[in-house]
Design a protein around this motif. Structure first.
Motif, mmCIF file in Angstrom:
data_model
loop_
_atom_site.group_PDB
_atom_site.id
_atom_site.type_symbol
_atom_site.label_atom_id
_atom_site.label_comp_id
_atom_site.label_asym_id
_atom_site.label_seq_id
_atom_site.Cartn_x
_atom_site.Cartn_y
_atom_site.Cartn_z
ATOM 1 N N CYS A 14 8.034 -1.380 -1.110
ATOM 2 C CA CYS A 14 8.068 -2.440 -0.096
ATOM 3 C C CYS A 14 9.297 -3.315 -0.320
ATOM 4 C CB CYS A 14 6.798 -3.269 -0.209
ATOM 5 S SG CYS A 14 6.794 -4.707 0.877
ATOM 6 N N PHE A 16 9.657 -6.225 0.566
ATOM 7 C CA PHE A 16 9.308 -7.643 0.466
ATOM 8 C C PHE A 16 8.655 -8.004 -0.863
ATOM 9 C CE2 PHE A 16 9.396 -6.237 4.820
ATOM 10 C CZ PHE A 16 10.231 -7.181 5.407
ATOM 11 N N CYS A 17 7.746 -7.146 -1.345
ATOM 12 C CA CYS A 17 7.026 -7.512 -2.569
ATOM 13 C C CYS A 17 7.232 -6.510 -3.690
ATOM 14 C CB CYS A 17 5.541 -7.667 -2.273
ATOM 15 S SG CYS A 17 4.728 -6.097 -1.931
ATOM 16 N N ARG A 19 5.795 -3.484 -4.063
ATOM 17 C CA ARG A 19 4.720 -2.506 -4.251
ATOM 18 C C ARG A 19 5.194 -1.128 -3.801
ATOM 19 N NH1 ARG A 19 1.303 -6.638 -1.859
ATOM 20 N NH2 ARG A 19 -0.287 -7.276 -3.320
ATOM 21 N N TRP A 53 7.707 -1.681 4.544
ATOM 22 C CA TRP A 53 6.745 -2.746 4.294
ATOM 23 C C TRP A 53 5.426 -2.125 3.857
ATOM 24 C CZ3 TRP A 53 2.985 -4.742 8.302
ATOM 25 C CH2 TRP A 53 2.256 -5.820 7.809
ATOM 26 N N CYS A 54 4.793 -2.658 2.836
ATOM 27 C CA CYS A 54 3.587 -2.052 2.276
ATOM 28 C C CYS A 54 2.359 -2.253 3.152
ATOM 29 C CB CYS A 54 3.331 -2.621 0.882
ATOM 30 S SG CYS A 54 2.952 -4.385 0.905
ATOM 31 N N CYS A 57 1.336 -7.186 1.825
ATOM 32 C CA CYS A 57 1.872 -8.531 1.653
ATOM 33 C C CYS A 57 2.202 -9.120 3.022
ATOM 34 C CB CYS A 57 3.108 -8.509 0.751
ATOM 35 S SG CYS A 57 4.509 -7.646 1.470
HETATM 36 ZN ZN LIG Z 1 4.786 -5.693 0.331
#
Ligand SMILES: [Zn+2]
Ligand SMILES: [Zn+2]
Length: 69
Positions: A14, A16-17, A19, A53-54, A57
């Motif tokens: 991801c 963003f986070c 993962r 993106w996962c 989150c």
């Molecule tokens: Zn994420």
């Protein structure tokens, strides 16, 4: 690395986070890769329309942090 959701081999992380997710669980979301000052001090953004993106989150809108400058 295995998918955060289903423990299958992960295909991507991801944006963003961080993962890891498999192809099935990976989603897409616009992201901004970088921000810089271009010619004549014009701020420029490098957007990515389909960053990985996962799906878990929840990236928030950018928060102004004037105290950092
Ligand atoms: Zn994420
Ligand atoms: Zn998965």
């Amino acid at each position: 690395m295995e998918c955060w959701e289903c423990d299958k081999p992960a295909k991507a992380a991801c944006a963003f986070c961080g993962r890891f997710v498999c192809k099935e669980h990976a989603g897409k979301r616009p992201n901004i890769l970088a921000m810089y000052l271009g010619a004549k001090e014009t701020p420029k953004l490098i957007p990515v329309a389909d960053a990985i993106w996962c799906g878990i989150c929840d990236p928030q809108d950018p928060v102004p942090m004037p105290e950092l400058f």
